[in-house]
Design a protein around this motif. Structure first.
Motif, PDB file in Angstrom:
ATOM      1  N   HIS A 243       0.876  -1.175   0.000  1.00  0.00           N
ATOM      2  CA  HIS A 243       0.000   0.000   0.000  1.00  0.00           C
ATOM      3  C   HIS A 243       0.911   1.222   0.000  1.00  0.00           C
ATOM      4  N   THR A 244       0.861   1.989  -1.097  1.00  0.00           N
ATOM      5  CA  THR A 244       1.886   3.013  -1.308  1.00  0.00           C
ATOM      6  C   THR A 244       1.892   4.086  -0.225  1.00  0.00           C
ATOM      7  N   ALA A 245       0.718   4.384   0.359  1.00  0.00           N
ATOM      8  CA  ALA A 245       0.681   5.385   1.428  1.00  0.00           C
ATOM      9  C   ALA A 245       0.277   4.740   2.750  1.00  0.00           C
ATOM     10  N   GLY A 246       0.441   3.422   2.853  1.00  0.00           N
ATOM     11  CA  GLY A 246       0.001   2.706   4.059  1.00  0.00           C
ATOM     12  C   GLY A 246      -1.441   2.259   3.887  1.00  0.00           C
ATOM     13  N   LYS A 247      -1.757   1.076   4.402  1.00  0.00           N
ATOM     14  CA  LYS A 247      -3.076   0.468   4.169  1.00  0.00           C
ATOM     15  C   LYS A 247      -4.225   1.354   4.670  1.00  0.00           C
TER      16      LYS A 247
ATOM     17  N   ARG B 100      -4.918   4.407   4.221  1.00  0.00           N
ATOM     18  CA  ARG B 100      -4.656   5.824   4.542  1.00  0.00           C
ATOM     19  C   ARG B 100      -5.185   6.735   3.424  1.00  0.00           C
TER      20      ARG B 100
ATOM     21  N   ALA C 204       5.128  11.790   4.385  1.00  0.00           N
ATOM     22  CA  ALA C 204       5.592  10.594   5.091  1.00  0.00           C
ATOM     23  C   ALA C 204       6.414   9.691   4.182  1.00  0.00           C
ATOM     24  N   GLY C 205       7.704   9.990   4.084  1.00  0.00           N
ATOM     25  CA  GLY C 205       8.597   9.106   3.335  1.00  0.00           C
ATOM     26  C   GLY C 205       8.505   9.332   1.836  1.00  0.00           C
TER      27      GLY C 205
ATOM     28  N   LEU D 158      -3.245   7.914  12.978  1.00  0.00           N
ATOM     29  CA  LEU D 158      -3.114   6.688  12.177  1.00  0.00           C
ATOM     30  C   LEU D 158      -4.392   5.850  12.279  1.00  0.00           C
TER      31      LEU D 158
ATOM     32  N   LEU E  18       6.797   6.294  11.134  1.00  0.00           N
ATOM     33  CA  LEU E  18       6.662   6.031   9.697  1.00  0.00           C
ATOM     34  C   LEU E  18       6.456   4.535   9.443  1.00  0.00           C
TER      35      LEU E  18
ATOM     36  N   GLU F 136       5.093   2.385  11.478  1.00  0.00           N
ATOM     37  CA  GLU F 136       3.721   2.036  11.864  1.00  0.00           C
ATOM     38  C   GLU F 136       2.734   2.497  10.793  1.00  0.00           C
ATOM     39  N   GLU F 137       2.998   3.691  10.248  1.00  0.00           N
ATOM     40  CA  GLU F 137       2.057   4.264   9.289  1.00  0.00           C
ATOM     41  C   GLU F 137       2.018   3.476   7.982  1.00  0.00           C
ATOM     42  N   LEU F 138       3.197   3.097   7.487  1.00  0.00           N
ATOM     43  CA  LEU F 138       3.263   2.518   6.146  1.00  0.00           C
ATOM     44  C   LEU F 138       3.242   0.998   6.159  1.00  0.00           C
TER      45      LEU F 138
END
Lengths: 499, 499
Positions: A211-215, A217, A224-225, B443, B463, B465-467
């Protein structure tokens, strides 16, 4: 049957000669794995199905290693129809194990040869994953599966007061549009796919789900990164298979007004465009059609617009702000010699006007029945538009080519809709040379050879000229990092390296 | 002196013990190479210069291997002041040869500890590269060197009718803003750096010069290969040194009106925001300040705004459209119980109003003289804003922390301006725990821990945790591909892997 698979395996792994029996055994075991994942109906070896999935709407020809022939269609060895991301991942793992190329397939409406199975392999048709998921009206976002097209999404949104504005000509799938970095007539106001994708779910070549921006999100902005979302947007299936995309939505404007205006010259039409943008009018669409295109539209749709360079405009906003926007635009066009400024307020007249614009592709093809249209796609800084359009029209005439021009001039992007006989190699060659000259003209003016259609097979060599050796090397490095076996849609975007 | 350099060399290359003489010889030869590239004045070993380049405006503490102490400042071993991209490239090549870490430095106004020389190394201060290049007024674009700040660019543009709207609080350098993926109060209308960078010139760890969209290219849109531009935007110096950025510009609006409105609750203020956005009003700024923040602003600037949740708004457009926009916004705020709606039309009153907002940072710090402000930076979907702000205010009170709230609510992004005693480890620890709870709250609501400040040292664990693990692995793969020796701003964004 399945020669491609065997050929690739042979190329990649079996450097010593293996018996046909061994190869068949590998292929059989893969096929039965696919069937156990997707079901019997989810795997097809039928020639018609494979052919349908081996081409898009372009005229690009692929090299077919078995036949040493040129052909528009390069069918995959097998087409699979996964129903969910877990199935996509499971099939990708089988492909990864056996070194089979993986080609994602949406609606096949691409224009640069992005889906041909150049090295054979497995086509992932994503049409069975067609659900609209997680609509958040108050947050102006929605998540869709790859089978959902832009029109299907807007039909789904009909009663919510929201819409998704990015509109390439075809009714493409939204994940396919993300993969191509598509745009269309509304980009001048609402941006392209790059600005409207918030998150992607992607299956990598080895089956990993990312998930490119986190699941789940979906913040409207983030730092963020690394921006993985925009790395996959525009990667044309060469880095992974997009299995979900989360999109920004917009409120449907209270009111819309369209207008059309004729100009004495290309320069006058483009000057008007620049001045309208400078004036701060939040124009929603500003489309240019040259005299040849207007003539084709008149013939095709039985209209009678003056046969001169023309702008189609659209304004979105409140009733009152629209009046002001249109007045400003009308003043500007008049000061540039524009005439026959016609408003269209009611939906019927508006739709008729935009139907004429949207039918440009068919209107162009109708100029030469039996021929096929191929669209160029350069994009240059606004100030360069008059010069490049004038030079390009001269080039068309000199080379006896039919290529009416339509463009998203607010972005500096325009298309020559080349109408060609796909079975006439000499004409195809002339068109090819013309498109190369046009692209180099755009490059010489700080522009790009592809504003919204992508690279596919058709623009790989031009991409190298546009970006230069070091940028291409960086892209190749990223490709190698994410797909070290070069299984994802091989030979697209980046050219095969000479070993 | 130069212990860091030697230490790193030792870690990376000299696994067998080398004599101090050999190390010094290496360092000496590198220093004389730097001097021959940048001139005597372009290389500094002075303690004061190194300290100034070893910290930003954050309160993050770095681990210092020599002293096993925590310190806000982690000076580089040497600071170089290149004057052009060729010098940046030449110095990078020397660093690459000797495995010296490379840390780019703009204005040092970052908030997440992005410039500390955690492993020692060479700081590239880019302040001598301060030219505005290639302004194309008609095309709405400009290219700037890394020493140009946002205010300097807007001063340069003053007579052109154009401006660059992205406005983080500080007068940061535009290349630094690109590196951080910064935004500010205008993002709701004009987007963040991601949407406004057209092209970058970047020097990689090995000295290679890359133009992310091809040298000199500046089309307003493109689908030409992987989006390298947006890969470097937000990479915080960990993938390369940005030495030029090409930006989109905008026409200065004909007219601007500001307004301020007080609300009975956070919910009422946020509901108004959502409804204003839904109504299609093209709002330019919509900033939220909570009661504590308004109180601080009143004290700091001798104002007398009601001490309740408040929105500061700004509208850009033509005279007539502004009236309508403001009326719509006023109707919406009133229907949500908003009161004391005040317009500010003349520049003086408008500037006074926005000065109060921009002084929020200092107003917060003035609540506790001698303390330092640290800003949180979560961003959530709009619908989640009331709940997260209410919960966060309860958390602040429970934990006896001073943290007035100001936020870009049109984007769902808000900051708690934590006022802390930087020399009180117990309080710093409480703030740390609070910011972690706040980030996790964001989050859990599909948001991000960092809307516009980046990751730096401060948010690396969050980060992950987020991604999630796989996205971090993909990012690490990209980092390894572009910077295989891990020289570029090491330990920022991604945590050091355990070997």
């Amino acid at each position: 049957m399945l020669l491609g698979l065997t050929h690739r395996r042979c190329l990649l792994k079996c450097r010593s000669v293996k018996s046909q029996t061994t190869r068949s055994a590998v292929v059989d075991s893969a096929l039965s794995a696919f069937r156990s994942i997707c079901g019997e109906d989810g795997v097809s070896l039928a020639a018609a199905v494979r052919e349908q999935h081996g081409k898009d709407e372009s005229v690009h020809r692929c090299f077919s290693p078995e036949h040493a022939l040129l052909s528009r269609c390069r069918p995959p060895d097998v087409v699979v129809f996964p129903r969910c991301v877990e199935e996509v991942s499971a099939i990708a793992k089988v492909c990864h194990k056996h070194d089979f190329p993986i080609i994602p397939f949406g609606t096949g409406t691409g224009l640069e040869g992005g889906v041909g199975a150049v090295q054979g392999g497995v086509c992932f048709s994503l049409r069975n994953m067609d659900q609209v998921l997680d609509l958040h009206q108050e947050d102006f976002d929605v998540t869709v599966e790859p089978g959902v097209t832009r029109k299907a999404l807007n039909a789904y949104l009909r009663d919510t007061g929201l819409w998704f504005p990015v509109d390439p000509g075809a009714d493409a799938s939204l994940c396919g549009m993300a993969a191509t970095s598509a745009s269309g007539t509304n980009a001048v106001r609402y941006g392209t796919m790059r600005e409207n994708v918030l998150n992607l779910e992607v299956v990598l070549a080895d089956g990993t789900i990312v998930h490119t921006a986190g699941k789940g999100r979906r913040p409207r902005k983030t730092s963020a990164g690394y921006n993985l979302t925009n790395l996959f947007v525009g990667s044309e299936g060469t880095l992974g298979i997009i299995t979900k995309t989360t999109l920004r939505l917009y409120g449907i404007p209270e009111s819309m007004v369209s207008a059309i205006c004729s100009f004495p010259s290309v320069q006058a039409a483009v000057d008007s465009t620049v001045q309208i943008l400078q004036s701060g009018v939040p124009i929603a669409r500003i489309e240019f059609l040259d005299d040849v295109m207007i003539d084709a539209c008149n013939r095709f749709s039985s209209l009678s617009y003056p046969v001169t360079p023309t702008l189609f405009l659209e304004f979105h906003g409140s009733e009152r702000s629209l009046e002001e926007q249109v007045n400003t635009a009308e003043d500007i066009t008049q000061s540039n010699g524009g005439s026959d400024f016609q408003w269209a307020r009611d939906p019927e007249t508006r739709n008729k006007l935009w139907k004429a614009r949207h039918d440009a592709w068919y209107a162009a093809q109708a100029l030469r029945p039996g021929c096929k249209a191929y669209s160029t796609d350069v994009c240059v800084p606004l100030s360069q538009l008059p010069q490049i359009i004038v030079e390009t029209k001269e080039d068309l005439i000199e080379n006896r080519l039919t290529g009416p021009i339509a463009g998203h001039v607010g972005d500096g992007n325009f298309h020559c809709l080349m109408v060609v006989d796909p079975d006439d190699p000499e004409e195809l060659h002339r068109v090819h040379l013309f498109t190369e000259r046009l692209a180099r003209r755009a490059l010489a003016m700080d522009g790009t050879c592809t504003g919204e259609h992508g690279v596919g097979l058709g623009k790989r060599a031009l991409l190298c000229e546009e970006l230069g050796h070091t940028s291409i090397q960086v892209m190749q490095g990223l490709k190698d990092a994410l797909d070290p076996k070069n299984l994802m849609n091989p030979e697209k975007v980046l050219q095969l390296r000479r070993v």
